[in-house]
Structures are given as C-alpha cells and as structure tokens.
Design a protein around this motif. Structure first.
Motif, PDB file in Angstrom:
ATOM      1  N   THR A  18     -73.927  39.803  40.485  1.00  0.00           N
ATOM      2  CA  THR A  18     -75.360  39.782  40.804  1.00  0.00           C
ATOM      3  C   THR A  18     -76.172  40.318  39.621  1.00  0.00           C
ATOM      4  OG1 THR A  18     -75.392  42.035  41.656  1.00  0.00           O
ATOM      5  CG2 THR A  18     -74.785  40.306  43.215  1.00  0.00           C
ATOM      6  N   PRO A  19     -77.486  40.028  39.611  1.00  0.00           N
ATOM      7  CA  PRO A  19     -78.332  40.576  38.546  1.00  0.00           C
ATOM      8  C   PRO A  19     -78.227  42.104  38.453  1.00  0.00           C
ATOM      9  CG  PRO A  19     -79.533  38.895  39.750  1.00  0.00           C
ATOM     10  CD  PRO A  19     -78.234  39.097  40.483  1.00  0.00           C
ATOM     11  N   ALA A  20     -78.158  42.784  39.599  1.00  0.00           N
ATOM     12  CA  ALA A  20     -78.069  44.243  39.577  1.00  0.00           C
ATOM     13  C   ALA A  20     -76.757  44.696  38.955  1.00  0.00           C
ATOM     14  CB  ALA A  20     -78.209  44.798  40.999  1.00  0.00           C
ATOM     15  N   GLU A  21     -75.668  44.003  39.289  1.00  0.00           N
ATOM     16  CA  GLU A  21     -74.364  44.380  38.726  1.00  0.00           C
ATOM     17  C   GLU A  21     -74.333  44.127  37.219  1.00  0.00           C
ATOM     18  OE1 GLU A  21     -71.877  43.422  42.850  1.00  0.00           O
ATOM     19  OE2 GLU A  21     -71.637  42.100  41.115  1.00  0.00           O
ATOM     20  N   ILE A  22     -74.936  43.028  36.801  1.00  0.00           N
ATOM     21  CA  ILE A  22     -74.986  42.742  35.357  1.00  0.00           C
ATOM     22  C   ILE A  22     -75.816  43.816  34.652  1.00  0.00           C
ATOM     23  CG2 ILE A  22     -75.736  41.082  33.591  1.00  0.00           C
ATOM     24  CD1 ILE A  22     -75.147  38.874  35.763  1.00  0.00           C
ATOM     25  N   ALA A  23     -76.916  44.221  35.296  1.00  0.00           N
ATOM     26  CA  ALA A  23     -77.760  45.270  34.699  1.00  0.00           C
ATOM     27  C   ALA A  23     -76.953  46.555  34.514  1.00  0.00           C
ATOM     28  CB  ALA A  23     -78.980  45.519  35.584  1.00  0.00           C
ATOM     29  N   VAL A  24     -76.139  46.921  35.504  1.00  0.00           N
ATOM     30  CA  VAL A  24     -75.297  48.124  35.398  1.00  0.00           C
ATOM     31  C   VAL A  24     -74.306  47.961  34.247  1.00  0.00           C
ATOM     32  CG1 VAL A  24     -73.476  49.452  36.548  1.00  0.00           C
ATOM     33  CG2 VAL A  24     -75.534  48.810  37.826  1.00  0.00           C
ATOM     34  N   SER A  25     -73.700  46.787  34.130  1.00  0.00           N
ATOM     35  CA  SER A  25     -72.693  46.588  33.077  1.00  0.00           C
ATOM     36  C   SER A  25     -73.333  46.659  31.691  1.00  0.00           C
ATOM     37  CB  SER A  25     -71.951  45.260  33.287  1.00  0.00           C
ATOM     38  OG  SER A  25     -72.728  44.167  32.849  1.00  0.00           O
TER      39      SER A  25
END
Lengths: 233, 107
Positions: A206-213
C-alpha cells in the motif's frame, strides 16, 4: 551560556550552516566555531572530526577537557511528486523530524488540501530546486516516474551529493533512467547512489507501507554513514 | 508534538528574552544503554517548565530540580546518573546505562 551565543547557534541552524559550541568543562568558558572558520583554531582537528561525524562529544586538549556540541543543519527531505505515497509519507516524515517539502508541477496534485501540514510547491523542479541549495544534509525521493519531472530533480540531487537519493520505478524503468543520466555525463559511481526500486524491501504494497519503507531507507542512509561536511576552502 | 533541537534551543532563547530564568541541560557522556545520545538537550525555565529530554523520562525530574538551583546561583554543574549511584535508582534510570548531564544557566 550567554544569550548571544545561544542566538548565534540558533541563527546558524536557521541558515543551514554547521557550527560547534565549545564548552570548557573546567570553568564553563564557551565559544562558537563555524565550519567555515575552522582554520587556525587550536581545536581544529577534533572539531573537524566532530563536524564530519555529526556527533557531539568530549575532547581532551593540552590537559583540559572540552565538550563539543555539534550542530549540523536539520535534515531536509524533498519529495518530487505530490502523489498518494507522498500523502502517507508527509505525517511520518514530520514525526521523524524531517523538514519536508513537496515539489510537483501538476497543479491537480500539488494542492494544500491534499497536504495540509507540509509545504507544497506547484512548479518544475528545475525552477524550484536551485534556490533551495541542495546539500549533503538533504534527502530526495522522486515519486512521479515521469522523466520530465524526476530527471531534472535527480540531476540536481546527484550534483549536490544529497545523502539519500531514491526514485520510484521498476528495474526496467530505472535502467532507462540511468541510461539518460549517463548520456548527460553522470558517472556510474554517481548513478549507483540512486536507490531504485525505492524503499527497503519489506514487501510493501500500500502507499502507506511504501512510505514506511522509504522513510526507513532514508534513516538507514542518515544513521549508518556519517554525514560529511565540506572542508573550508 | 515532539520537540526537535530547533524547538528546544529556540524556546530557551525565547524564554530568556521574555526575562525568565533559563537553564540548559546537555547530555555530555553516556555509558551502556543510555536512551538519549550525547548532545541531547533539555531546556528548563524558572517556573519548572521544560522542553526536550536527556533520558527516557527517568531523570528529568531530578535534572529540573538541579536546574532551578543553577538558575539561582549561575554556577554550571555536572550531574551523573547511573546504576552505581543510589540516588540514580531513586531517580529511576532503570535502563542500566549511565549518563552525565551538564547544566548551565542562559545569561
């Protein structure tokens, strides 16, 4: 500490200039040394080392002990592309203490409504970035995967030796990207600095998971390698 | 909202310009598993307001108390907290580390 020294320290920070506060542990005498005014200082070597590592610490010199409070510029994060991932990245980057700015010439994306708490500049990177004076305390993440927007930003980030440069896109997209950069005379050594595909491999979807990575990858680059400041000419 | 060094040193200057007594505490040495790195700041005003941290919340209370004395007499001092220190246990640096904190008045 005298208020004028504290004020100078705060001014240096606001101007994105590195400075060191030297405190004599015996007696408490203090002075500020700026990175560009290091030559000839009795503590030039340890101060230079402290600036390079970005770490405050105790030093001994001729039988006296000094504490060096190192102040390097606050870390900036420039994001190219006011996209969905950027919306997720903005709040967590702020939480992490990053000074984030978003650049995207597409006015439908770059709106304050989409980014209520983060500066958004609706203009082209080649116009916006030069006055921002990118430096080694700046991270750049490119999310548009549009060469017209991302490439000029990447060129400036590489030239300024930003401590982190990342670009969204598959290996194939990135392959074409580095071909274009090599055609513009960037070296393989330089283009190898670009993190692509962007973000630590945590299986983000998800966009949020990519942001965390992506934020995790930026922190890794910041903390695992000492920040360097250029020596005074 | 979390405070950065920007906020802490900026706020210390603002407080001082407002005429308040202000002290700045700085972590100058750490051993073992100290929660905040060397160079971390805590700003304290004469009313006992504070911003920032020098530990994970374990010894801030003691540092604020000492800071009020520093604001009073203007003499900088070095505080040490750690497992070897009876008072540290009381203050509660339970992480097992040891820290030295330099506290000075803003004049």
């Amino acid at each position: 500490m005298r208020l004028d020294l504290l004020t100078k320290l705060n001014e240096a920070r606001a101007e994105r200039r590195a400075a060191v506060l030297v405190t004599a542990m015996d007696g408490g005498a203090q002075r500020i040394v700026r990175a560009e005014a290091l030559a000839g200082d009795a503590l030039a070597d340890p101060i230079d080392e402290a600036l390079r590592s970005g770490k405050s610490g105790m030093v001994e010199h001729e039988g006296a002990t000094y504490f060096l409070t190192v102040q390097v510029p606050p870390v900036r994060l420039i994001v190219i592309g006011a996209v969905h991932i950027t919306q997720a990245l903005a709040p967590i980057a702020r939480l992490g203490g990053f000074d984030m700015t978003i650049v995207d010439p597409r006015t439908a994306f770059a709106t304050p409504e989409r980014f209520p708490d983060t500066p958004v500049i609706a203009d082209w990177p080649e116009t916006v970035l030069p006055p921002m004076k990118l430096d080694r305390y700046t991270a750049m993440a490119c999310f548009t995967h549009d060469p017209k927007i991302d490439d000029p930003a990447l060129e400036q980030a590489l030239a300024a030796d930003c401590f982190y440069i990342g670009a969204l896109g598959s290996r194939k997209t990135h392959g074409k990207r580095i071909e274009r950069l090599h055609a513009k005379h960037f070296t393989v050594e330089q283009t190898q600095r670009i993190h692509a595909p962007i973000g630590l491999d945590i299986g983000a979807v998800t966009p949020a998971e990519i942001a965390v990575s992506v934020l995790a990858e930026i922190i890794l680059s910041l903390r695992k390698k000492p920040l360097r400041v250029e020596k005074a000419a | 909202m979390l405070s950065s060094d920007d906020d802490i040193l900026g706020q210390a200057a603002v407080w001082r310009r407002e005429g308040r007594g202000v002290a700045l505490a700085t972590v100058v040495e750490t051993w073992g598993s100290a929660p905040r790195p060397v160079g971390s700041h805590l700003a304290i005003d004469s009313e006992g307001h504070f911003l920032g941290s020098v530990s994970g919340g374990c010894v801030e209370g003691d540092v604020v108390t000492e800071a009020l004395d520093v604001i009073g007499d203007g003499k900088p001092r070095v505080l040490e907290f750690g497992v070897a220190d009876e008072t540290a246990w009381r203050a509660g640096l339970s992480c097992g580390g040891r820290i030295r904190v330099y506290v000075e008045r803003i004049d």
